[in-house]
Design an enzyme around this catalytic site. Sequence first.
Site, PDB file in Angstrom:
ATOM      1  N   HIS A  11     -15.180  19.389  31.291  1.00 38.20           N
ATOM      2  CA  HIS A  11     -14.101  19.124  31.286  1.00 38.20           C
ATOM      3  C   HIS A  11     -13.692  21.061  31.156  1.00 38.20           C
ATOM      4  O   HIS A  11     -14.459  21.841  31.009  1.00 38.20           O
ATOM      5  CB  HIS A  11     -13.498  18.694  30.212  1.00 38.20           C
ATOM      6  CG  HIS A  11     -11.815  18.954  30.291  1.00 38.20           C
ATOM      7  ND1 HIS A  11     -10.856  19.858  29.888  1.00 38.20           N
ATOM      8  CD2 HIS A  11     -11.314  17.971  30.265  1.00 38.20           C
ATOM      9  CE1 HIS A  11      -9.808  18.867  30.296  1.00 38.20           C
ATOM     10  NE2 HIS A  11     -10.091  18.073  30.040  1.00 38.20           N
ATOM     11  N   ASP A  39     -12.342   9.915  30.680  1.00 37.35           N
ATOM     12  CA  ASP A  39     -12.514   8.699  32.050  1.00 37.35           C
ATOM     13  C   ASP A  39     -13.811   8.508  31.960  1.00 37.35           C
ATOM     14  O   ASP A  39     -13.649   7.744  32.402  1.00 37.35           O
ATOM     15  CB  ASP A  39     -12.655   9.844  33.195  1.00 37.35           C
ATOM     16  CG  ASP A  39     -11.543  10.293  33.906  1.00 37.35           C
ATOM     17  OD1 ASP A  39      -9.876   9.629  32.907  1.00 37.35           O
ATOM     18  OD2 ASP A  39     -10.978  11.503  33.911  1.00 37.35           O
TER      19      ASP A  39
HETATM   20  N1  CMC Z   1     -22.437  17.398  36.316  1.00 42.23           N
HETATM   21  C1  CMC Z   1     -23.296  18.503  36.521  1.00 42.23           C
HETATM   22  N2  CMC Z   1     -22.840  19.555  35.828  1.00 42.23           N
HETATM   23  C2  CMC Z   1     -21.509  20.000  35.771  1.00 42.23           C
HETATM   24  C3  CMC Z   1     -20.560  19.242  35.845  1.00 42.23           C
HETATM   25  C4  CMC Z   1     -20.673  17.477  35.736  1.00 42.23           C
HETATM   26  N3  CMC Z   1     -19.711  16.879  35.628  1.00 42.23           N
HETATM   27  N4  CMC Z   1     -19.088  19.606  35.372  1.00 42.23           N
HETATM   28  C5  CMC Z   1     -19.954  21.187  35.577  1.00 42.23           C
HETATM   29  N5  CMC Z   1     -20.741  21.101  35.263  1.00 42.23           N
HETATM   30  C6  CMC Z   1     -21.709  22.808  35.956  1.00 42.23           C
HETATM   31  C7  CMC Z   1     -21.178  23.339  36.764  1.00 42.23           C
HETATM   32  O1  CMC Z   1     -21.758  22.948  38.531  1.00 42.23           O
HETATM   33  C8  CMC Z   1     -21.358  24.836  36.750  1.00 42.23           C
HETATM   34  O2  CMC Z   1     -22.455  24.678  36.486  1.00 42.23           O
HETATM   35  P1  CMC Z   1     -23.416  26.257  36.829  1.00 42.23           P
HETATM   36  O3  CMC Z   1     -22.698  27.185  35.992  1.00 42.23           O
HETATM   37  O4  CMC Z   1     -24.796  26.710  36.554  1.00 42.23           O
HETATM   38  O5  CMC Z   1     -22.662  26.659  37.793  1.00 42.23           O
HETATM   39  C9  CMC Z   1     -21.025  24.665  34.971  1.00 42.23           C
HETATM   40  O6  CMC Z   1     -21.053  23.094  34.506  1.00 42.23           O
HETATM   41  C10 CMC Z   1     -19.136  24.679  34.834  1.00 42.23           C
HETATM   42  O7  CMC Z   1     -18.385  23.979  35.707  1.00 42.23           O
HETATM   43  P2  CMC Z   1     -17.361  24.341  37.302  1.00 42.23           P
HETATM   44  O8  CMC Z   1     -16.771  23.894  37.941  1.00 42.23           O
HETATM   45  O9  CMC Z   1     -17.438  26.045  36.517  1.00 42.23           O
HETATM   46  O10 CMC Z   1     -16.255  23.990  35.755  1.00 42.23           O
HETATM   47  P3  CMC Z   1     -14.832  23.579  35.803  1.00 42.23           P
HETATM   48  O11 CMC Z   1     -14.002  23.386  34.789  1.00 42.23           O
HETATM   49  O12 CMC Z   1     -13.947  24.292  36.862  1.00 42.23           O
HETATM   50  O13 CMC Z   1     -14.487  22.288  36.139  1.00 42.23           O
HETATM   51  C11 CMC Z   1     -14.218  19.410  35.776  1.00 42.23           C
HETATM   52  C12 CMC Z   1     -14.104  21.090  35.717  1.00 42.23           C
HETATM   53  C13 CMC Z   1     -14.146  18.374  35.387  1.00 42.23           C
HETATM   54  C14 CMC Z   1     -13.516  19.624  37.118  1.00 42.23           C
HETATM   55  C15 CMC Z   1     -15.944  19.457  36.397  1.00 42.23           C
HETATM   56  O14 CMC Z   1     -16.688  19.469  34.604  1.00 42.23           O
HETATM   57  C16 CMC Z   1     -16.392  18.236  36.971  1.00 42.23           C
HETATM   58  O15 CMC Z   1     -16.196  18.380  38.196  1.00 42.23           O
HETATM   59  N6  CMC Z   1     -16.576  17.337  35.917  1.00 42.23           N
HETATM   60  C17 CMC Z   1     -16.687  15.887  36.795  1.00 42.23           C
HETATM   61  C18 CMC Z   1     -15.246  15.186  37.237  1.00 42.23           C
HETATM   62  C19 CMC Z   1     -13.854  14.299  36.072  1.00 42.23           C
HETATM   63  O16 CMC Z   1     -15.027  14.084  34.948  1.00 42.23           O
HETATM   64  N7  CMC Z   1     -13.129  15.266  35.894  1.00 42.23           N
HETATM   65  C20 CMC Z   1     -12.686  14.632  35.501  1.00 42.23           C
HETATM   66  C21 CMC Z   1     -11.224  15.528  34.335  1.00 42.23           C
HETATM   67  S1  CMC Z   1     -11.223  15.379  32.300  1.00 42.23           S
HETATM   68  C22 CMC Z   1      -9.228  14.163  33.255  1.00 42.23           C
HETATM   69  C23 CMC Z   1      -8.598  15.095  33.610  1.00 42.23           C
HETATM   70  O17 CMC Z   1      -8.275  16.096  33.713  1.00 42.23           O
HETATM   71  O18 CMC Z   1      -8.270  14.227  34.280  1.00 42.23           O
END
Ligand code: CMC
Length: 431
Positions: free
Chosen positions: A308, A365
Amino acid sequence: MDQQAAKVILDGNTYELPVVVGSEGERGIDISKLRTLTNYVTFDHGFGNTSNCLSAITYLDGEAGILRYRGYPIEQLAQYSSFIETAYLLVYGQLPTSYQLSDFSDLFTQHSMIHEDMKHLFNGYPSTAHPMAILASMVCSLSAYYPGIDLMNPTQAQFDQIAVQLMSKIRTIAAFAYKKSIGEPFVYPEENLEYVPNFLNMMFSSPIKPYKIYDEVITALKVLMILHADHEQNCSTSTVRLVGSARANLFASISAGICALWGPLHGGANEAVIDMLEAIHRDGGDATKYVNMAKDKANTFRLMGVGHRVYKSYDPRAKIIKKCAHDLLNKLGVNDPLLEIAVQLEEQVLKDPYFTERNLYPNVDFYSGIIYKAIGIPKDMFTVMFAIGRLPGWIAHWKEMIEFPGGPKIGRPRQIYVGSNQRDYIQINKR
Ligand code: CMC
């Protein structure tokens, strides 16, 4: 220098920028005069450090796992409140008196039908249409059905009317979209049914088969809706605010928010989680293989429902939903192998350094789809369920933005241009 001011040194000059302090002690540097003073802008990819507004609706502490609507802990609201009462709280800022709540509920009943002409719009969609596509366009289309109201500038009474109408009609639109997709006749809302059972009845009853509504199902759905009702400046809410800041009407602004919610990194993740759990199940149930895939930087696969932008501890909503999923499945006597896989996946995530070092935990989710699935809600309706729950929050933010002292300020971010410098056009035959 003011102790509460930030000092910025640029090109040898020192500038003071005021600090804004929130009611829970959150601090932000007010950079609204930065460009005028210095000719610099800030760069914040994905707005991870930018507050776009002052808001009194939802407080979230991602480190401590705290979520409160208008000061009330989410755990208390999920346990004791109803969805309608929580909606009132979010939109109007206070819990209603019993008189206000009863009036508010009556309005939901009065406005639950959609205009009969709108029914024809459903016929224009193929039966394969994703219900989020139908929902977004139907909500925008509601703008066409209020000829007597100045939607760009509603009075307080008019806002009250369209807000409640939208919250009531959205479940009718959602249920009609589902009925359309399975080729069954629409089931109209009923006067004597409350919000959640009315929705379930429109979804699942048919002229030849009445739907038995279980209390456990109503409770689970109510809890999910309350937990989804607001989440401060997430992608869809920021979209509602941005579109609304151009003075687009409530329906158009929320339709844009529904489109943002559809994305699998946002609300669409609940559908993507079940896709992922089903894939693991088909693949023999080996959660470790998928955990390893998610950790592999050469692979674009991510564990859906994990991570998140704001929570750096266990999402407090996921905690409640996990328990709710176990309770509901037990009560309904459902044995879903996907729940077991989800539990295994979570156990691995919670002890694996890749996830713990990055503060990645199950989010809202992760378990919600298992509940929807047990109720019989099809996968492509999961994000629609999220949208129905999130609606009071979107409306509250639109209202707060419109009512901001001095009126809304149009959202218009800056950019740092990194494209070509000026070059002269060359006609095609000379290139
Ligand atoms: N699986 C594997 N690695 C992950 C995941 C994941 N689900 N989420 C984040 N990471 C890693 C990412 O690769 C990065 O690694 P590094 O630092 O080595 O590059 C690190 O964690 C930080 O991730 P980020 O993408 O920079 O973080 P963000 O804040 O931009 O993204 C997120 C947040 C929710 C989009 C992301 O965690 C994600 O894609 N999660 C899966 C999709 C998901 O479940 N979304 C629902 C969110 S909650 C409900 C809502 O908001 O609607």
